[in-house]
Design a protein around this motif. Structure first.
Motif, PDB file in Angstrom:
ATOM      1  N   VAL A 159       0.827  -1.202   0.000  1.00 32.81           N
ATOM      2  CA  VAL A 159       0.000   0.000   0.000  1.00 32.81           C
ATOM      3  C   VAL A 159       0.862   1.253   0.000  1.00 32.81           C
ATOM      4  O   VAL A 159       0.497   2.281  -0.600  1.00 32.81           O
ATOM      5  N   GLU A 160       2.027   1.198   0.633  1.00 33.07           N
ATOM      6  CA  GLU A 160       2.892   2.374   0.617  1.00 33.07           C
ATOM      7  C   GLU A 160       3.508   2.595  -0.766  1.00 33.07           C
ATOM      8  O   GLU A 160       3.661   3.746  -1.211  1.00 33.07           O
ATOM      9  N   LEU A 183      -6.336   5.079  -7.252  1.00 34.78           N
ATOM     10  CA  LEU A 183      -5.705   4.478  -6.084  1.00 34.78           C
ATOM     11  C   LEU A 183      -5.954   2.969  -6.040  1.00 34.78           C
ATOM     12  O   LEU A 183      -5.049   2.186  -5.739  1.00 34.78           O
ATOM     13  N   SER A 184      -7.172   2.561  -6.360  1.00 32.30           N
ATOM     14  CA  SER A 184      -7.475   1.120  -6.406  1.00 32.30           C
ATOM     15  C   SER A 184      -6.567   0.408  -7.398  1.00 32.30           C
ATOM     16  O   SER A 184      -6.011  -0.661  -7.109  1.00 32.30           O
ATOM     17  N   GLU A 185      -6.408   1.002  -8.563  1.00 30.92           N
ATOM     18  CA  GLU A 185      -5.559   0.405  -9.594  1.00 30.92           C
ATOM     19  C   GLU A 185      -4.108   0.330  -9.125  1.00 30.92           C
ATOM     20  O   GLU A 185      -3.414  -0.672  -9.356  1.00 30.92           O
ATOM     21  N   ALA A 186      -3.654   1.375  -8.427  1.00 28.10           N
ATOM     22  CA  ALA A 186      -2.268   1.394  -7.954  1.00 28.10           C
ATOM     23  C   ALA A 186      -2.025   0.316  -6.899  1.00 28.10           C
ATOM     24  O   ALA A 186      -0.968  -0.332  -6.881  1.00 28.10           O
ATOM     25  N   ILE A 187      -3.002   0.106  -6.020  1.00 25.65           N
ATOM     26  CA  ILE A 187      -2.856  -0.907  -4.968  1.00 25.65           C
ATOM     27  C   ILE A 187      -2.791  -2.308  -5.580  1.00 25.65           C
ATOM     28  O   ILE A 187      -1.946  -3.131  -5.201  1.00 25.65           O
ATOM     29  N   LEU A 188      -3.647  -2.594  -6.537  1.00 27.03           N
ATOM     30  CA  LEU A 188      -3.618  -3.905  -7.185  1.00 27.03           C
ATOM     31  C   LEU A 188      -2.353  -4.081  -8.015  1.00 27.03           C
ATOM     32  O   LEU A 188      -1.742  -5.157  -8.024  1.00 27.03           O
ATOM     33  N   ALA A 189      -1.929  -3.006  -8.693  1.00 27.73           N
ATOM     34  CA  ALA A 189      -0.716  -3.089  -9.515  1.00 27.73           C
ATOM     35  C   ALA A 189       0.527  -3.328  -8.660  1.00 27.73           C
ATOM     36  O   ALA A 189       1.499  -3.936  -9.118  1.00 27.73           O
ATOM     37  N   ALA A 190       0.486  -2.876  -7.406  1.00 27.91           N
ATOM     38  CA  ALA A 190       1.636  -3.052  -6.515  1.00 27.91           C
ATOM     39  C   ALA A 190       1.721  -4.457  -5.937  1.00 27.91           C
ATOM     40  O   ALA A 190       2.700  -4.778  -5.254  1.00 27.91           O
ATOM     41  N   GLY A 191       0.700  -5.277  -6.183  1.00 26.85           N
ATOM     42  CA  GLY A 191       0.779  -6.672  -5.761  1.00 26.85           C
ATOM     43  C   GLY A 191      -0.230  -7.112  -4.723  1.00 26.85           C
ATOM     44  O   GLY A 191      -0.132  -8.215  -4.185  1.00 26.85           O
ATOM     45  N   ALA A 192      -1.232  -6.284  -4.433  1.00 32.50           N
ATOM     46  CA  ALA A 192      -2.251  -6.665  -3.456  1.00 32.50           C
ATOM     47  C   ALA A 192      -3.153  -7.756  -4.013  1.00 32.50           C
ATOM     48  O   ALA A 192      -3.459  -7.779  -5.212  1.00 32.50           O
ATOM     49  N   ASP A 193      -3.602  -8.660  -3.146  1.00 34.38           N
ATOM     50  CA  ASP A 193      -4.640  -9.610  -3.534  1.00 34.38           C
ATOM     51  C   ASP A 193      -5.962  -8.873  -3.722  1.00 34.38           C
ATOM     52  O   ASP A 193      -6.775  -9.247  -4.558  1.00 34.38           O
ATOM     53  N   SER A 194      -6.168  -7.846  -2.909  1.00 36.60           N
ATOM     54  CA  SER A 194      -7.351  -6.990  -3.006  1.00 36.60           C
ATOM     55  C   SER A 194      -7.104  -5.776  -2.130  1.00 36.60           C
ATOM     56  O   SER A 194      -6.085  -5.696  -1.432  1.00 36.60           O
ATOM     57  N   GLU A 195      -8.042  -4.829  -2.143  1.00 35.18           N
ATOM     58  CA  GLU A 195      -7.991  -3.730  -1.194  1.00 35.18           C
ATOM     59  C   GLU A 195      -8.575  -4.206   0.141  1.00 35.18           C
ATOM     60  O   GLU A 195      -9.457  -5.065   0.181  1.00 35.18           O
ATOM     61  N   SER A 196      -8.088  -3.637   1.231  1.00 28.84           N
ATOM     62  CA  SER A 196      -8.622  -3.991   2.544  1.00 28.84           C
ATOM     63  C   SER A 196     -10.065  -3.547   2.694  1.00 28.84           C
ATOM     64  O   SER A 196     -10.847  -4.159   3.422  1.00 28.84           O
ATOM     65  N   ILE A 227      -6.671  10.565   2.773  1.00 30.70           N
ATOM     66  CA  ILE A 227      -6.602   9.350   1.954  1.00 30.70           C
ATOM     67  C   ILE A 227      -6.488   8.167   2.906  1.00 30.70           C
ATOM     68  O   ILE A 227      -5.501   8.032   3.629  1.00 30.70           O
ATOM     69  N   ASP A 228      -7.512   7.324   2.922  1.00 32.71           N
ATOM     70  CA  ASP A 228      -7.558   6.150   3.804  1.00 32.71           C
ATOM     71  C   ASP A 228      -7.640   4.912   2.919  1.00 32.71           C
ATOM     72  O   ASP A 228      -8.584   4.772   2.115  1.00 32.71           O
ATOM     73  N   CYS A 229      -6.673   4.011   3.037  1.00 32.55           N
ATOM     74  CA  CYS A 229      -6.633   2.859   2.140  1.00 32.55           C
ATOM     75  C   CYS A 229      -5.863   1.715   2.782  1.00 32.55           C
ATOM     76  O   CYS A 229      -5.221   1.877   3.819  1.00 32.55           O
ATOM     77  N   GLY A 230      -5.938   0.555   2.159  1.00 31.15           N
ATOM     78  CA  GLY A 230      -5.226  -0.609   2.669  1.00 31.15           C
ATOM     79  C   GLY A 230      -5.119  -1.671   1.598  1.00 31.15           C
ATOM     80  O   GLY A 230      -5.825  -1.641   0.590  1.00 31.15           O
ATOM     81  N   ALA A 231      -4.221  -2.628   1.836  1.00 29.77           N
ATOM     82  CA  ALA A 231      -4.016  -3.737   0.911  1.00 29.77           C
ATOM     83  C   ALA A 231      -4.128  -5.046   1.673  1.00 29.77           C
ATOM     84  O   ALA A 231      -3.829  -5.114   2.871  1.00 29.77           O
ATOM     85  N   VAL A 232      -4.546  -6.090   0.958  1.00 29.95           N
ATOM     86  CA  VAL A 232      -4.592  -7.439   1.517  1.00 29.95           C
ATOM     87  C   VAL A 232      -3.528  -8.273   0.831  1.00 29.95           C
ATOM     88  O   VAL A 232      -3.417  -8.282  -0.401  1.00 29.95           O
TER      89      VAL A 232
END
Length: 369
Positions: A159-160, A183-196, A227-232
């Motif tokens: 997420v960072e 932001l959603s696209e960036a989180i998934l592109a960085a390797g997240a299974d999904s957003e938190s 900006i509040d976000c997270g990755a799984v």
């Protein structure tokens, strides 16, 4: 049997339960590694406090998948749609707990189990007594082992990385919704299974709502943007909040940012083995209250984090359980001024043997774009 299931069994025995019944949930995944969609077909794990193997009652269509996935000795009682689940459940209950209604109460998940599962148990074991398993499960899940922490660290790194890539998109004239999609696209592109969770972009006066829903409002020069976000990653969550300025903010906005930053620092500095959630909350809250904005800090200082975005411990007044090494949670003080602006700075923290460590390291000083 898995180490986690064995420990749960020992605690059930010590605490005087006949055993536990678990349904498809995060708790079942934590204990067994099994993942189910909690659909309308009855699926239950029956765990005796005695020495009988765990029992699984499940639909026939799931049997081979689950049998191949289970890494511990278990007995399976499958049912099909034509016959329904009650016969398999009755047989499974007898295999797990013996004939008749268990003399001691059965522990169930009060915040997870549905009427469907409870009614089925009552149908096959009239007079069954149940109690709440949630406090024990929350206690077990609160302290993370080395593997769990490694997954959480990866979720934070993802997420960072996404936030760093996302920052250049923040500028006047872009809508909250458009930024949210980026932001959603960036989180998934960085390797997240999904957003938190569904990320939040709260700009200008919208930032005064801690749980704002993204809108079509266009960012303006001078806005503060929360900006509040997270990755799984591998089932484990990160949760970070940063507040960004679009151009130089006005003096009031800059002032409250510095207060929240000081509160965040005080909260993180209070984290150590044996401290309570209430004490951490007080450390952060006292900074905001001393600055005259106590009424504008309208939520708890933090919450537990792990397989779920919100779990125990609560970092709030009245949460008096001493925190042990491995306990993970957020520290996220905020100030919200209706009609004007808002600020929140959130970090993910783990208690260590000698203090604490912030899993999140994204810059906390105000970023002006």
């Amino acid at each position: 049997m898995s180490a986690r299931l064995q420990y749960l069994r020992e605690r059930l025995q010590t605490d005087g339960w006949a055993g536990a019944v678990l349904m498809p949930s995060i708790n079942l995944t934590y204990l067994t590694g099994l993942r189910f969609h909690p659909g309308k077909r009855l699926t239950l794990l029956l765990l005796s406090a005695g020495d009988t193997p765990p029992v699984m009652v499940l639909p026939q269509l799931e049997l081979e998948r689950v049998r191949a996935s289970v890494t511990f000795e278990a007995r399976f009682f499958a049912w099909n749609d034509a016959e329904g689940p009650l016969k398999a459940l009755a047989t499974g209950m007898e295999a797990a707990f013996g004939a008749g209604v268990p003399a001691r109460p059965i522990a169930i998940e009060h915040t997870v189990m549905r009427v469907m599962e409870l009614h089925a148990l009552e149908m096959v074991a009239p007079g069954i007594r149940t109690g709440d398993l949630d406090p024990l499960l929350s206690e077990l899940r609160m302290v993370k082992d080395a593997e769990e922490l490694s997954f959480m660290e990866r979720a934070v790194a993802i997420v960072e990385q996404a936030l760093q890539a996302f920052l250049p998109h923040i500028r006047p004239g872009v809508s909250e919704r458009a930024l949210s999609r980026m932001l959603s696209e960036a989180i998934l592109a960085a390797g997240a299974d999904s957003e938190s969770f569904a990320n939040m972009i709260a700009s200008g006066p919208h930032a005064a709502n801690p749980h704002h829903e993204n809108s079509d409002r266009l960012l303006q020069t001078g806005d503060l943007v929360i900006i509040d976000c997270g990755a799984v990653y591998r089932g484990y969550h990160s949760d970070i909040t940063r507040t960004i300025a679009v151009g130089e903010p006005d003096p009031v906005a800059r002032h409250i940012y510095e207060i929240v930053l000081a509160a965040n620092t005080a909260g993180r500095n209070a984290c150590r083995p044996g401290v309570s959630g209430a004490a951490i909350d007080a450390a952060a809250r006292s900074v905001i209250e001393a600055a005259g904005y106590g009424a504008a800090f309208v939520h708890r200082t933090g919450h537990g984090l792990g397989l779920e975005t919100h779990e125990l411990p609560n970092i709030v007044a009245g949460s008096d359980t001493p925190l042990r090494p491995g306990t993970t949670f957020t520290v996220e003080p905020g100030i919200y001024l209706p009609g004007q602006c808002g600020v929140r700075i959130e970090d993910d923290v783990v208690i260590t043997e000698h203090g604490s460590r912030s899993l999140t390291t994204f810059p906390r000083e105000l970023i002006v774009v």
